[in-house]
Design an enzyme around this catalytic site. Sequence first.
Site, PDB file in Angstrom:
ATOM      1  N   SER A  60       4.559   2.586   7.848  1.00 54.42           N
ATOM      2  CA  SER A  60       4.256   1.501   6.922  1.00 54.42           C
ATOM      3  C   SER A  60       5.488   1.070   6.146  1.00 54.42           C
ATOM      4  O   SER A  60       6.184   1.891   5.556  1.00 54.42           O
ATOM      5  CB  SER A  60       3.176   1.935   5.928  1.00 54.42           C
ATOM      6  OG  SER A  60       1.933   2.047   6.565  1.00 54.42           O
ATOM      7  N   ASP A  69       0.053  -7.507   1.151  1.00 58.18           N
ATOM      8  CA  ASP A  69       0.526  -6.150   1.422  1.00 58.18           C
ATOM      9  C   ASP A  69       2.046  -6.053   1.516  1.00 58.18           C
ATOM     10  O   ASP A  69       2.588  -5.405   2.414  1.00 58.18           O
ATOM     11  CB  ASP A  69      -0.108  -5.616   2.706  1.00 58.18           C
ATOM     12  CG  ASP A  69      -0.124  -4.085   2.755  1.00 58.18           C
ATOM     13  OD1 ASP A  69       0.425  -3.463   1.828  1.00 58.18           O
ATOM     14  OD2 ASP A  69      -0.666  -3.529   3.720  1.00 58.18           O
ATOM     15  N   HIS A  86       0.814  -1.218   0.000  1.00 56.01           N
ATOM     16  CA  HIS A  86       0.000   0.000   0.000  1.00 56.01           C
ATOM     17  C   HIS A  86       0.848   1.268   0.000  1.00 56.01           C
ATOM     18  O   HIS A  86       0.327   2.362  -0.213  1.00 56.01           O
ATOM     19  CB  HIS A  86      -1.002   0.003   1.158  1.00 56.01           C
ATOM     20  CG  HIS A  86      -0.450   0.276   2.512  1.00 56.01           C
ATOM     21  ND1 HIS A  86      -0.187  -0.709   3.436  1.00 56.01           N
ATOM     22  CD2 HIS A  86      -0.130   1.440   3.133  1.00 56.01           C
ATOM     23  CE1 HIS A  86       0.250  -0.166   4.556  1.00 56.01           C
ATOM     24  NE2 HIS A  86       0.315   1.140   4.391  1.00 56.01           N
TER      25      HIS A  86
END
Length: 537
Positions: free
Chosen positions: A221, A142, A111
């Site tokens: 992230s 992911d 992402h």
Amino acid sequence: MKYPLIFICLTLLLGSTSYAQQSTPAPPPIEPQAPLPAVPSKASPAAQAVVPVPVPIAAPKPNGPVQKSLVRITATSVEPDYKAPWNSGGIERGVGAGFVINGNRILTNAHVVSNSRYLTVEREGDPNKYPATVQFVANDCDLALITVSAPDFFKNMIPLKFGGIPELESTVSAYGYPIGGERMSVTTGIVSRVDFQLYTHSSIDQHLTIQISAQINPGNSGGPVMQNAKVVGVAFQGYSGDVAQGVAYMIPTPVINRFLKDIGDGHYDKYVDLGLTYSKLQNPAQRRFLGLKEDDRGVLVNTVVAAGPSADILRPGDVLLAIDDHPIASDSNVEFEGERAEFQEVVERKFRGDSVKFDVWRDKQPMTVTIKLYTPWPYLIQGHSYDVRPRYVLYGGLLFQPLNLDLIEAYRPTDLRLRHFFEYFVPEQIYLQHPDVIVLTNILPDPINTYLAPYRGGIVDEINGKKIRTLDELANAFSETSERFVIRMIGDGPPLVLDRNKVDTARDRIKVRYNVLKEQNLQEQPVAKTTEQANKI
């Protein structure tokens, strides 16, 4: 259904900074003082001996020089516009993290780089921004790999190594660039849970996750979560503050290692799936009815997806007793690699073309079956898609699009029939009759489509008496030389009728008025991926 999990997304947050008020006034500044006159000491020589004071020494960094492995990723992305799919979409910018692994590769979250058009990477102590390219993206777990072509970028960078699954209550450290900061940040916490959880990037896939109490914020992230100088996970999602405090998740190394092994042949084949639903068999009366022993083993098969690998091998009512010789407990868990885990974890470690063996109880008789695994395509519409342009057909100002999760989130329909087709597309095997559920999503107003607003949100069933199963069939129907097109929707009500000559006359007018660059896009997401899967329809 909106899940409480949110992305540890890469979008930068802009806002005013607030400061907590102090309950006591700040101390006044220390005024400089004149030196005092020296006073002769009357202490004994023994009292005047200097006593050495130990100087505290900082403990060494538990995970080594992570700065030489961590990178800051800036992504400029374009989000598809499902309400006007001929447009390129809105431009967004965000920040994430990544880290160097062997082979001059950078591991990060999918992402962070999905839908990206331009990536730059920065490293500690270097003022330059280096253009980067995406090598592999695995949206179902992911994860992504990117690289930098600049010849000296990886010089003096230290590839990180991977560890195993950390023990509960052990301490881990998360590294990244939270809230878009330009300096490395580190937070620590404990491992509080190892479990299967939904991966919100796809919103359909569930894999092994590890819950940690370390603070994870936007910008973390893709950053490594480390223990004893080894990577034990990748930070990727958490709860919003109004749902839970201090709860975040990382992708554990079994999922990471599977991703890296999958791309070993130069292509990512996605996760495989059995294509079935099941229920636990912990009720004694139900077990006796099925003729099972009182050994707390087995789960009951409820449905089998016709387009999945279990079709024609398993059937509803079967009891799965063991998988690859691992006994399946009545709560669906197995002992696997020293841990108790869902029996699906055995399938999770396999790849397309691999086989799995089941010991089955059918009609009160034991049997053994073998299933060759692949990815069932009907699940794809219930997950997010990335790096593709939306499929659509625009005819006479009427916008037709295949139903999927991105469409649902863009239009947020309230029609119960449409919600039913989406929610039960797989469980009720709706895809057998409608591989594409074609929806009239929008109407670009023009004199030729006046008074057609009540048909918005309807599902196309047939055109001129011919059943419409896919978007390609819809496009072919509109290309025929009929005087008019009679479009029947699923359910009661009169058909929608378009006059071909009037549509042709208005075609250029509609394109200019609404800046339509292309009237259809059919090829971005083919329905069936392989001949084998197509034959299941």
